[in-house]
Write a protein that holds these residues in place. Structure first.
Motif, PDB file in Angstrom:
ATOM      1  N   GLN A 211       7.098   8.953 -11.617  1.00 48.38           N
ATOM      2  CA  GLN A 211       7.890   9.045 -12.835  1.00 48.38           C
ATOM      3  C   GLN A 211       9.039   8.054 -12.773  1.00 48.38           C
ATOM      4  OE1 GLN A 211       8.885  13.225 -13.602  1.00 48.38           O
ATOM      5  NE2 GLN A 211       6.998  13.834 -12.554  1.00 48.38           N
ATOM      6  N   TRP A 212       9.650   7.794 -13.936  1.00 49.43           N
ATOM      7  CA  TRP A 212      10.755   6.844 -14.020  1.00 49.43           C
ATOM      8  C   TRP A 212      11.850   7.235 -13.045  1.00 49.43           C
ATOM      9  CZ3 TRP A 212      10.588   2.297 -16.420  1.00 49.43           C
ATOM     10  CH2 TRP A 212      11.778   1.605 -16.651  1.00 49.43           C
ATOM     11  N   ASN A 213      12.244   6.321 -12.182  1.00 50.61           N
ATOM     12  CA  ASN A 213      13.254   6.540 -11.132  1.00 50.61           C
ATOM     13  C   ASN A 213      12.789   7.497 -10.040  1.00 50.61           C
ATOM     14  OD1 ASN A 213      15.155   4.793 -12.299  1.00 50.61           O
ATOM     15  ND2 ASN A 213      15.951   6.422 -13.613  1.00 50.61           N
ATOM     16  N   GLY A 214      11.520   7.873 -10.046  1.00 45.17           N
ATOM     17  CA  GLY A 214      10.983   8.723  -8.988  1.00 45.17           C
ATOM     18  C   GLY A 214      10.291   7.901  -7.926  1.00 45.17           C
ATOM     19  N   ILE A 215       9.713   8.583  -6.928  1.00 42.86           N
ATOM     20  CA  ILE A 215       9.039   7.853  -5.855  1.00 42.86           C
ATOM     21  C   ILE A 215       7.705   7.302  -6.344  1.00 42.86           C
ATOM     22  CG2 ILE A 215      10.185   9.224  -4.079  1.00 42.86           C
ATOM     23  CD1 ILE A 215       7.545  10.669  -3.603  1.00 42.86           C
ATOM     24  N   SER A 216       7.253   6.252  -5.698  1.00 41.36           N
ATOM     25  CA  SER A 216       6.023   5.581  -6.083  1.00 41.36           C
ATOM     26  C   SER A 216       4.806   6.374  -5.609  1.00 41.36           C
ATOM     27  CB  SER A 216       5.998   4.176  -5.470  1.00 41.36           C
ATOM     28  OG  SER A 216       4.740   3.558  -5.661  1.00 41.36           O
ATOM     29  N   GLY A 217       3.694   6.152  -6.289  1.00 46.05           N
ATOM     30  CA  GLY A 217       2.433   6.739  -5.843  1.00 46.05           C
ATOM     31  C   GLY A 217       1.768   5.933  -4.747  1.00 46.05           C
ATOM     32  N   PHE A 218       2.366   4.824  -4.358  1.00 45.77           N
ATOM     33  CA  PHE A 218       1.819   3.950  -3.325  1.00 45.77           C
ATOM     34  C   PHE A 218       2.891   3.673  -2.266  1.00 45.77           C
ATOM     35  CE2 PHE A 218      -0.355   2.882  -7.315  1.00 45.77           C
ATOM     36  CZ  PHE A 218      -1.679   3.068  -6.943  1.00 45.77           C
ATOM     37  N   PRO A 219       2.509   3.186  -1.094  1.00 46.31           N
ATOM     38  CA  PRO A 219       3.513   2.807  -0.094  1.00 46.31           C
ATOM     39  C   PRO A 219       4.409   1.692  -0.633  1.00 46.31           C
ATOM     40  CG  PRO A 219       1.346   2.948   0.904  1.00 46.31           C
ATOM     41  CD  PRO A 219       1.139   3.040  -0.570  1.00 46.31           C
ATOM     42  N   ARG A 220       5.682   1.788  -0.293  1.00 46.46           N
ATOM     43  CA  ARG A 220       6.648   0.834  -0.826  1.00 46.46           C
ATOM     44  C   ARG A 220       7.732   0.610   0.219  1.00 46.46           C
ATOM     45  NH1 ARG A 220       9.358   1.873  -6.767  1.00 46.46           N
ATOM     46  NH2 ARG A 220       9.707  -0.295  -7.316  1.00 46.46           N
ATOM     47  N   ARG A 221       7.863  -0.604   0.692  1.00 47.77           N
ATOM     48  CA  ARG A 221       8.795  -0.894   1.778  1.00 47.77           C
ATOM     49  C   ARG A 221      10.230  -0.521   1.434  1.00 47.77           C
ATOM     50  NH1 ARG A 221       8.023  -4.514   5.877  1.00 47.77           N
ATOM     51  NH2 ARG A 221       9.920  -5.655   5.332  1.00 47.77           N
ATOM     52  N   SER A 222      10.612  -0.707   0.187  1.00 47.42           N
ATOM     53  CA  SER A 222      11.988  -0.401  -0.201  1.00 47.42           C
ATOM     54  C   SER A 222      12.245   1.095  -0.296  1.00 47.42           C
ATOM     55  CB  SER A 222      12.314  -1.055  -1.549  1.00 47.42           C
ATOM     56  OG  SER A 222      11.456  -0.556  -2.571  1.00 47.42           O
ATOM     57  N   GLU A 223      11.196   1.894  -0.253  1.00 45.05           N
ATOM     58  CA  GLU A 223      11.333   3.337  -0.412  1.00 45.05           C
ATOM     59  C   GLU A 223      11.563   4.055   0.914  1.00 45.05           C
ATOM     60  OE1 GLU A 223       8.679   5.360  -3.353  1.00 45.05           O
ATOM     61  OE2 GLU A 223       8.100   6.566  -1.618  1.00 45.05           O
ATOM     62  N   SER A 224      10.942   3.556   1.971  1.00 40.22           N
ATOM     63  CA  SER A 224      11.029   4.255   3.256  1.00 40.22           C
ATOM     64  C   SER A 224      10.677   3.299   4.394  1.00 40.22           C
ATOM     65  CB  SER A 224      10.074   5.449   3.277  1.00 40.22           C
ATOM     66  OG  SER A 224       9.971   6.000   4.572  1.00 40.22           O
ATOM     67  N   GLU A 225      11.334   3.489   5.542  1.00 39.27           N
ATOM     68  CA  GLU A 225      10.994   2.690   6.716  1.00 39.27           C
ATOM     69  C   GLU A 225       9.604   3.035   7.243  1.00 39.27           C
ATOM     70  OE1 GLU A 225      13.391   3.527  10.141  1.00 39.27           O
ATOM     71  OE2 GLU A 225      13.588   5.666   9.636  1.00 39.27           O
ATOM     72  N   PHE A 226       9.071   4.169   6.823  1.00 36.93           N
ATOM     73  CA  PHE A 226       7.716   4.552   7.236  1.00 36.93           C
ATOM     74  C   PHE A 226       6.644   3.841   6.414  1.00 36.93           C
ATOM     75  CE2 PHE A 226      10.377   8.034   8.689  1.00 36.93           C
ATOM     76  CZ  PHE A 226       9.890   8.263   9.969  1.00 36.93           C
ATOM     77  N   ASP A 227       7.015   3.296   5.266  1.00 35.70           N
ATOM     78  CA  ASP A 227       6.084   2.498   4.473  1.00 35.70           C
ATOM     79  C   ASP A 227       6.207   1.055   4.966  1.00 35.70           C
ATOM     80  OD1 ASP A 227       5.681   4.854   3.172  1.00 35.70           O
ATOM     81  OD2 ASP A 227       6.446   4.199   1.230  1.00 35.70           O
ATOM     82  N   THR A 228       5.434   0.738   5.975  1.00 36.74           N
ATOM     83  CA  THR A 228       5.633  -0.526   6.676  1.00 36.74           C
ATOM     84  C   THR A 228       5.128  -1.727   5.902  1.00 36.74           C
ATOM     85  OG1 THR A 228       3.520  -0.270   7.835  1.00 36.74           O
ATOM     86  CG2 THR A 228       5.482   0.644   8.899  1.00 36.74           C
ATOM     87  N   PHE A 229       4.231  -1.486   4.941  1.00 41.01           N
ATOM     88  CA  PHE A 229       3.710  -2.592   4.137  1.00 41.01           C
ATOM     89  C   PHE A 229       3.308  -2.043   2.778  1.00 41.01           C
ATOM     90  CE2 PHE A 229       0.907  -6.142   2.975  1.00 41.01           C
ATOM     91  CZ  PHE A 229       1.635  -7.217   3.470  1.00 41.01           C
ATOM     92  N   GLY A 230       3.750  -2.715   1.709  1.00 43.26           N
ATOM     93  CA  GLY A 230       3.411  -2.273   0.368  1.00 43.26           C
ATOM     94  C   GLY A 230       1.949  -2.537   0.061  1.00 43.26           C
ATOM     95  N   THR A 231       1.255  -1.497  -0.403  1.00 41.78           N
ATOM     96  CA  THR A 231      -0.159  -1.647  -0.754  1.00 41.78           C
ATOM     97  C   THR A 231      -0.440  -0.916  -2.058  1.00 41.78           C
ATOM     98  OG1 THR A 231      -0.722   0.299   0.575  1.00 41.78           O
ATOM     99  CG2 THR A 231      -0.962  -1.844   1.630  1.00 41.78           C
ATOM    100  N   ALA A 232      -1.461  -1.368  -2.751  1.00 44.78           N
ATOM    101  CA  ALA A 232      -1.969  -0.719  -3.961  1.00 44.78           C
ATOM    102  C   ALA A 232      -3.267  -1.386  -4.381  1.00 44.78           C
ATOM    103  CB  ALA A 232      -0.960  -0.749  -5.099  1.00 44.78           C
ATOM    104  N   HIS A 233      -3.376  -2.697  -4.149  1.00 46.57           N
ATOM    105  CA  HIS A 233      -4.673  -3.355  -4.249  1.00 46.57           C
ATOM    106  C   HIS A 233      -5.397  -3.144  -2.921  1.00 46.57           C
ATOM    107  CE1 HIS A 233      -3.431  -6.419  -7.589  1.00 46.57           C
ATOM    108  NE2 HIS A 233      -3.214  -5.167  -7.930  1.00 46.57           N
ATOM    109  N   SER A 234      -6.711  -3.202  -2.955  1.00 49.36           N
ATOM    110  CA  SER A 234      -7.470  -2.814  -1.772  1.00 49.36           C
ATOM    111  C   SER A 234      -7.631  -3.944  -0.759  1.00 49.36           C
ATOM    112  CB  SER A 234      -8.866  -2.336  -2.196  1.00 49.36           C
ATOM    113  OG  SER A 234      -9.709  -3.440  -2.438  1.00 49.36           O
ATOM    114  N   SER A 235      -7.987  -3.517   0.460  1.00 54.28           N
ATOM    115  CA  SER A 235      -8.553  -4.390   1.494  1.00 54.28           C
ATOM    116  C   SER A 235      -7.556  -5.334   2.156  1.00 54.28           C
ATOM    117  CB  SER A 235      -9.728  -5.202   0.910  1.00 54.28           C
ATOM    118  OG  SER A 235     -10.534  -4.392   0.097  1.00 54.28           O
ATOM    119  N   THR A 236      -6.269  -5.017   2.064  1.00 58.56           N
ATOM    120  CA  THR A 236      -5.227  -5.856   2.663  1.00 58.56           C
ATOM    121  C   THR A 236      -4.733  -5.328   4.006  1.00 58.56           C
ATOM    122  OG1 THR A 236      -3.469  -4.657   1.492  1.00 58.56           O
ATOM    123  CG2 THR A 236      -4.431  -6.551   0.365  1.00 58.56           C
ATOM    124  N   SER A 237      -5.100  -4.105   4.355  1.00 62.67           N
ATOM    125  CA  SER A 237      -4.455  -3.437   5.494  1.00 62.67           C
ATOM    126  C   SER A 237      -4.739  -4.103   6.829  1.00 62.67           C
ATOM    127  CB  SER A 237      -4.898  -1.967   5.553  1.00 62.67           C
ATOM    128  OG  SER A 237      -6.295  -1.877   5.760  1.00 62.67           O
TER     129      SER A 237
END
Length: 610
Positions: free
Chosen positions: A94-120
């Motif tokens: 939701q607006w100003n809420g947490i993302s449905g995907f990993p996001r580096r700016s959101e948490s140190e545990f989200d080490t790499f932003g992903t949402a498109h496939s096959s990048t991991s």
């Protein structure tokens, strides 16, 4: 028994639990995911399937020091909950809420932003190599699904990793026999032969394909059995070099409706878990989405033309190709999550006289851009791209935003680029595009249109011609014209009433209706271009280029998506934040009328029109 989940705000707390308590935590975590998603909407079945795997990873590895990269990232809700974002789930996507995907700016545990496939695997390999170069002993783990393994980048990364001796890399294949749609392709057949139930019936080759890539292969093991997962991860953590763990999970695990229909529960809206997702209303009684319009058109076109072929890169449901697959199975191709291949495959079909239609999201066509230029446009092959999810996309946010297609398509020679203002125009544009003697694209938004009746008869539009929807009667010196593209026609018409402005439905971004632009420039004192796409290099920029070529100095205001990534949230709120609702368009015109109407008018265009 005392509940465990409320006390877990960091993986360190999880690692402090006795192992025998972890099944209880898994049950609580799964129930929390179900309850949360039922209230906010989001990805459900994929997250229910990764509960035990998530717990095991954070239990064994020293996160966030050890890096976990989640491929696609639509299975990371358990990860978010265990890493301090449990309360944030109430505002998920939701607006100003947490993302449905990993996001580096959101948490140190989200080490790499992903949402498109096959990048991991690529990203995790980079992290593992960096750790070695820096003299550290930090593990990097890539968690990738069987659907994402179909993309070329995953194999490119494994090919590289297999010769990087000693890197602390672990690739975990989360094999749930599903991506969004049922699985396709030879890789799925290979994985099926490795599944536990198939080992007794099928001879297993001495080395799996993953071992041929230079990985030490372990598995397959039950991805819901913590007593199997944790010892396997502990063993792999001690080993040197690239490791590959194959786990088998069930999408929708623990919630019977999602297990029975993981496609339906892949990305539901709000629903009552006790009742499940209610049946959709009668299709005849609801407004059609643009995807529905496309799906019906493709069936009609294929009925009339046996050369028509439909292609999707693993988006059968999202692109509404279910009926086409049922009626024309020999002309339907789901190529898996392989956008590059989808484009060039279409080129091969077109080279042999067929008329391929590639149904693809705007954000995913970016992944096949070189093929679009080199394999399609350069050879002027007649491939039609039905580009869904153009413009803002709501809760999926910046990673799925269809902001750039107008800019990246219009610069390619031989391309015809169209943007429909409504549902009927979309149908007629698709018919127009499949008749073009070269590559063509029709870009349309997510969701429904303004509700315009759809004409069954198919009639091609005149290529490169726009139309006037409203003409100004204002006195000279105050005349304003809005050049609207696609979805922006409707809000532009609303905004125009305040200023008695002319509104043009431009229809074509390429070829542009330069004659109409010259006419509007000659008869108006201010031009406003409006598009639901990146303002830099987009349709408005094309209009400016045309005006410059005419030697026209009429003031122009460009409105579109700004030079920033648009955050997730309600699409209405997203457009409002960019000034692309009717009120925002009117406010921009009001400012421009105050500041720019004193600028020189287009003398050259006026002389041409005389």
């Amino acid at each position: 028994m005392e509940r465990l989940l409320p006390a877990i705000d960091h993986p360190a707390a999880l690692r402090g639990l006795p192992r025998e308590r972890l099944p209880q935590l898994a049950a609580e975590l799964r129930a929390f995911v179900l309850d949360s998603v039922s209230k906010t909407g989001g990805h459900l079945s994929s997250n229910l399937g990764t509960v035990e795997l998530t717990i095991a990873l954070h239990y064994v590895f020293d996160t966030p020091r050890d890096r976990i990269v989640w491929d696609v990232g639509h299975q990371t809700y358990p990860h978010k909950i265990l890493t301090g974002r449990r309360d944030g789930m109430a505002a998920l996507r939701q607006w100003n809420g947490i993302s449905g995907f990993p996001r580096r700016s959101e948490s140190e545990f989200d080490t790499f932003g992903t949402a498109h496939s096959s990048t991991s695997i690529s990203a995790a390999l980079g992290m593992a190599v960096a750790s070695r170069l820096k003299g550290g002993k930090r593990h990097a783990v890539a968690v990738i699904g069987d659907g994402a393994m179909t993309a070329g980048e995953a194999f490119e990364a494994m090919n590289n990793a297999g010769v990087c001796a000693g890197v602390p890399l672990l690739v975990i294949l989360n094999d749930n026999d599903m991506s969004i749609s049922p699985p396709v392709g030879a890789l799925n057949r290979h994985l099926a032969r490795l599944a536990p139930g198939a080992r007794a019936e099928t001879p297993v080759p001495p080395a799996t394909m993953f071992e041929q890539f230079g990985f030490d292969y372990t598995g397959p093991i039950d991805g819901h059995d913590l007593d199997a997962l944790i010892p396997a991860l502990e063993k792999l953590k001690r080993l040197e070099g690239p490791q590959f763990l194959h786990v088998v999970t069930r999408k929708g695990r623990g919630y019977a409706p999602a297990e029975a229909d993981p496609v339906l529960y892949h990305g539901p809206g709000r629903f009552d878990p006790a009742r499940g997702i209610e049946p959709a209303p009668d299709p005849a009684a609801r407004r059609k989405t643009y995807a529905n319009v496309f799906g019906e058109w493709l069936c009609d076109e294929a009925e009339a033309n046996p050369a028509v072929v439909g292609i999707t890169p693993a988006m059968r449901e999202g692109s509404d190709l279910i009926e086409f697959e049922r009626r024309f199975p020999q002309r339907y191709y789901d190529v898996g999550i392989a956008e590059q291949h989808a484009v060039t495959f279409a080129g091969g079909l077109a080279a042999e006289g067929l008329r391929p239609v590639v149904a693809i999201y705007s954000t995913f066509l970016q992944r096949g851009y070189d093929q679009l230029i080199h394999d399609i446009a350069l050879q002027n092959l007649p491939v039609l791209f039905a580009i869904d999810r153009a413009g803002v996309v709501g809760a999926d946010g910046a990673t799925h935003m269809g902001a750039y297609d107008l800019a990246y398509l219009r610069c390619i020679p031989n391309m015809t680029v169209m943007a429909p203002a409504d549902e009927n125009e979309c149908r007629q544009m698709l018919h127009t595009g499949i008749g073009v003697a070269g590559p063509a694209a029709v870009r349309y938004p997510r969701g429904t249109g303004p509700g315009v009746p759809i004409r069954k008869t198919l009639r091609p539009l005149p290529v490169g011609r726009g139309e006037l929807r409203r003409e100004s009667r204002s006195a000279p010196g105050r005349r304003i014209a809005i050049l609207a593209f696609g979805t922006m026609v409707a809000p532009s018409l609303q905004a125009a009433a305040e200023f008695d402005a002319t509104v043009a439905n431009m229809r074509f971004v390429k070829p542009l209706d330069t004659a109409l632009i010259a006419r509007l420039a000659a008869g108006h004192d201010l031009l406003v271009t409006v598009e639901e796409g990146a303002v830099m290099g987009g349709a408005g920029s094309a209009c400016l280029e045309a005006l410059a070529a005419m030697g026209c100095g009429v003031p122009v205001v460009q409105l579109g998506l700004p030079d920033r990534f648009i955050d997730h949230g309600d699409p209405v709120r997203q457009l409002e934040s960019c000034g692309l609702d009717a009120a925002g368009i009117a406010a921009s015109i009001r400012r421009a009328a105050r500041d720019k109407l004193a600028a020189p008018v287009c003398v050259a265009a006026k002389q041409r029109s005389a």
